[in-house]
Design a protein around this motif. Structure first.
Motif, PDB file in Angstrom:
ATOM      1  N   UNK A 111       2.460  35.473  52.560  1.00 52.35           N
ATOM      2  CA  UNK A 111       2.340  35.072  54.116  1.00 52.35           C
ATOM      3  C   UNK A 111       2.646  33.468  54.044  1.00 52.35           C
ATOM      4  N   UNK A 112       2.415  32.588  53.068  1.00 55.31           N
ATOM      5  CA  UNK A 112       2.620  31.344  53.255  1.00 55.31           C
ATOM      6  C   UNK A 112       4.440  31.196  53.051  1.00 55.31           C
ATOM      7  N   UNK A 113       5.024  32.206  52.374  1.00 58.14           N
ATOM      8  CA  UNK A 113       6.546  32.122  52.263  1.00 58.14           C
ATOM      9  C   UNK A 113       6.961  32.286  53.412  1.00 58.14           C
ATOM     10  N   UNK A 114       6.601  33.338  54.450  1.00 56.07           N
ATOM     11  CA  UNK A 114       7.047  33.823  55.644  1.00 56.07           C
ATOM     12  C   UNK A 114       6.818  32.554  56.689  1.00 56.07           C
ATOM     13  N   UNK A 115       5.384  31.851  56.637  1.00 54.25           N
ATOM     14  CA  UNK A 115       5.362  30.775  57.266  1.00 54.25           C
ATOM     15  C   UNK A 115       6.393  29.495  57.209  1.00 54.25           C
ATOM     16  N   UNK A 116       6.588  29.317  56.003  1.00 54.44           N
ATOM     17  CA  UNK A 116       7.717  28.369  55.790  1.00 54.44           C
ATOM     18  C   UNK A 116       9.005  28.978  56.391  1.00 54.44           C
ATOM     19  N   UNK A 118       9.782  30.837  58.781  1.00 57.72           N
ATOM     20  CA  UNK A 118       9.984  30.897  60.048  1.00 57.72           C
ATOM     21  C   UNK A 118       9.787  29.621  60.912  1.00 57.72           C
ATOM     22  N   UNK A 119       8.744  28.903  60.305  1.00 56.65           N
ATOM     23  CA  UNK A 119       8.518  27.668  60.947  1.00 56.65           C
ATOM     24  C   UNK A 119       9.036  26.269  60.496  1.00 56.65           C
ATOM     25  N   UNK A 120       9.416  26.308  59.421  1.00 58.93           N
ATOM     26  CA  UNK A 120      10.314  25.193  58.948  1.00 58.93           C
ATOM     27  C   UNK A 120      11.339  25.708  57.767  1.00 58.93           C
ATOM     28  N   UNK A 121      12.567  26.320  58.547  1.00 59.09           N
ATOM     29  CA  UNK A 121      13.601  27.011  57.796  1.00 59.09           C
ATOM     30  C   UNK A 121      14.328  25.800  57.004  1.00 59.09           C
ATOM     31  N   UNK A 127      10.640  23.701  49.863  1.00 54.71           N
ATOM     32  CA  UNK A 127       9.301  23.830  49.660  1.00 54.71           C
ATOM     33  C   UNK A 127       9.322  25.346  48.932  1.00 54.71           C
ATOM     34  N   UNK A 128      10.111  26.046  48.794  1.00 52.02           N
ATOM     35  CA  UNK A 128       9.954  27.424  48.268  1.00 52.02           C
ATOM     36  C   UNK A 128      10.934  27.717  47.234  1.00 52.02           C
ATOM     37  N   UNK A 129      11.151  26.492  46.245  1.00 51.65           N
ATOM     38  CA  UNK A 129      12.235  26.727  45.186  1.00 51.65           C
ATOM     39  C   UNK A 129      11.709  27.317  44.062  1.00 51.65           C
ATOM     40  N   UNK A 130      12.500  27.398  42.923  1.00 54.64           N
ATOM     41  CA  UNK A 130      12.078  28.502  41.982  1.00 54.64           C
ATOM     42  C   UNK A 130      10.783  28.048  41.116  1.00 54.64           C
ATOM     43  N   UNK A 131      10.617  26.484  41.143  1.00 55.81           N
ATOM     44  CA  UNK A 131       9.420  26.071  40.438  1.00 55.81           C
ATOM     45  C   UNK A 131       8.268  26.080  41.464  1.00 55.81           C
ATOM     46  N   UNK A 132       8.192  26.043  42.518  1.00 52.35           N
ATOM     47  CA  UNK A 132       7.124  26.501  43.687  1.00 52.35           C
ATOM     48  C   UNK A 132       6.776  27.736  43.635  1.00 52.35           C
ATOM     49  N   UNK A 133       7.655  28.690  43.555  1.00 49.59           N
ATOM     50  CA  UNK A 133       7.392  30.192  43.481  1.00 49.59           C
ATOM     51  C   UNK A 133       6.589  30.573  42.385  1.00 49.59           C
ATOM     52  N   UNK A 213       2.656  31.177  62.696  1.00 46.22           N
ATOM     53  CA  UNK A 213       3.918  31.894  63.025  1.00 46.22           C
ATOM     54  C   UNK A 213       4.164  32.389  64.371  1.00 46.22           C
ATOM     55  N   UNK A 214       2.840  32.925  64.907  1.00 52.18           N
ATOM     56  CA  UNK A 214       2.864  33.305  66.392  1.00 52.18           C
ATOM     57  C   UNK A 214       2.960  32.503  67.471  1.00 52.18           C
ATOM     58  N   UNK A 215       2.630  31.250  67.014  1.00 54.78           N
ATOM     59  CA  UNK A 215       2.643  30.074  67.962  1.00 54.78           C
ATOM     60  C   UNK A 215       4.157  29.584  67.938  1.00 54.78           C
ATOM     61  N   UNK A 216       5.077  29.772  66.785  1.00 54.89           N
ATOM     62  CA  UNK A 216       6.251  29.123  66.591  1.00 54.89           C
ATOM     63  C   UNK A 216       7.065  30.472  67.444  1.00 54.89           C
TER      64      UNK A 216
END
Length: 308
Positions: A111-116, A118-121, A127-133, A213-216
């Motif tokens: 859900x955090x992945x989907x938030x990033x 959609x809201x911070x493409x 933010x969702x690089x290989x190390x973060x994942x 996500x909904x707000x965005x």
């Protein structure tokens, strides 16, 4: 103590055969579907993305999650072997909650992945690089292990005497604790409290992610753009409500001393457990492939290349 006896699903012969065929079908579908997703994401470089990394983890979990309980249940239905050793019971309870809690935490990470996304493409790949994942997934596995270890210790530190019949088809916390020859009120309260903290925390984080996500999405002018952005979340939302909703019904249900009410609640628990441990993991591959065009394309490419 020699061990426990799992009472299983039913004692009626015809119903046992029907349940065996039905559950075996779902189990094989679960194994083949989730294994296909793991292999697909591993082989296809176009799916080397954070969302599919978490999906591969989820499918890997679903395979072993069902395997923790279903083979023993199928054995009981087919040959009537309902015995399980004390060490087998401890292992089954531990791995069931370890894999189950890890899956809930992975759904939260997704859900955090989907938030990033959609809201911070623009910062998504940072933010969702290989190390973060890798760090997120490792935390999910580690917290899930600690949670399960704590629940297992609370359950099996109690003294168990002569009562051996577990009113379930696998060793779970609530039916096992009921067999203890001691006052179990504090243990049951502690177990429910720990589960509630994990369940409510994960569910709340998922809700917060989708609120953002909904707000965005409301700020997106294009109707087609809103639909396209939300379509990437529908599979995840469906799995979340199937999984966490069933878990809440199983572990936050009321306890009662009335024998008839206990029988009714144990029957409801068993139905919910079948959904939780077998049906939902079997449906996850379908849910994630029906609406996902990238996975569908990858599947078509894999099958078309296998013909040559």
């Amino acid at each position: 103590m020699e061990g426990f006896i799992l009472l299983g699903i039913t004692d009626e012969r015809d119903l046992k055969i029907f349940c065996f065929v039905l559950f075996l079908t779902f189990y094989l579908f679960n194994l083949s579907g989730n294994l296909c997703i793991v292999l697909l994401i591993t082989i296809d470089h176009s799916l080397y993305k954070p969302m599919y990394y978490f999906l591969a983890n989820l499918s890997f979990l679903d395979i072993f999650y069902s395997t923790t309980t279903v083979p023993k249940m199928l054995s009981g239905l087919l040959v009537g072997d309902k015995r399980i050793s004390i060490f087998g019971c401890i292992a089954q309870l531990h791995f069931f909650h370890f894999l189950g809690s890890t899956e809930a935490l992975l759904l939260t990470s997704m859900s955090y992945d989907r938030y990033v996304a959609i809201c911070n493409p623009l910062r998504y790949h940072v933010l969702m690089g290989r190390k973060s994942c890798l760090q997120l997934a490792s935390c999910c596995w580690f917290i899930g292990f600690l949670y399960s270890l704590l629940q297992t210790i609370i359950t099996f530190r109690l003294p168990y005497c002569n009562r051996r019949q577990v009113t379930h088809f696998y060793c779970d916390i609530k039916p096992v604790i009921k067999l203890a020859c001691a006052n179990t009120n504090q243990s049951e309260l502690l177990v429910s409290g720990i589960f509630a903290i994990v369940a409510v925390s994960t569910f709340s984080l998922i809700i917060v992610s989708y609120m953002y996500i909904g707000s965005h999405l409301l700020n997106i002018q294009s109707r087609q753009g809103r639909r396209k952005a939300f379509s990437t979340c529908t599979s995840h939302i469906t799995v979340v409500f199937l999984y966490i909703g069933t878990a809440l019904c199983m572990y936050l249900g009321p306890t009662t001393e009335n024998s008839l009410e206990q029988d009714r609640m144990s029957a409801i628990d068993r139905i919910a457990a079948i959904l939780f441990a077998l049906i939902t993991p079997s449906l996850n591959p379908v849910i994630y492939t029906l609406r996902n065009k990238e996975v569908q394309k990858s599947l078509r490419n894999m099958f078309s290349s296998s013909k040559y």
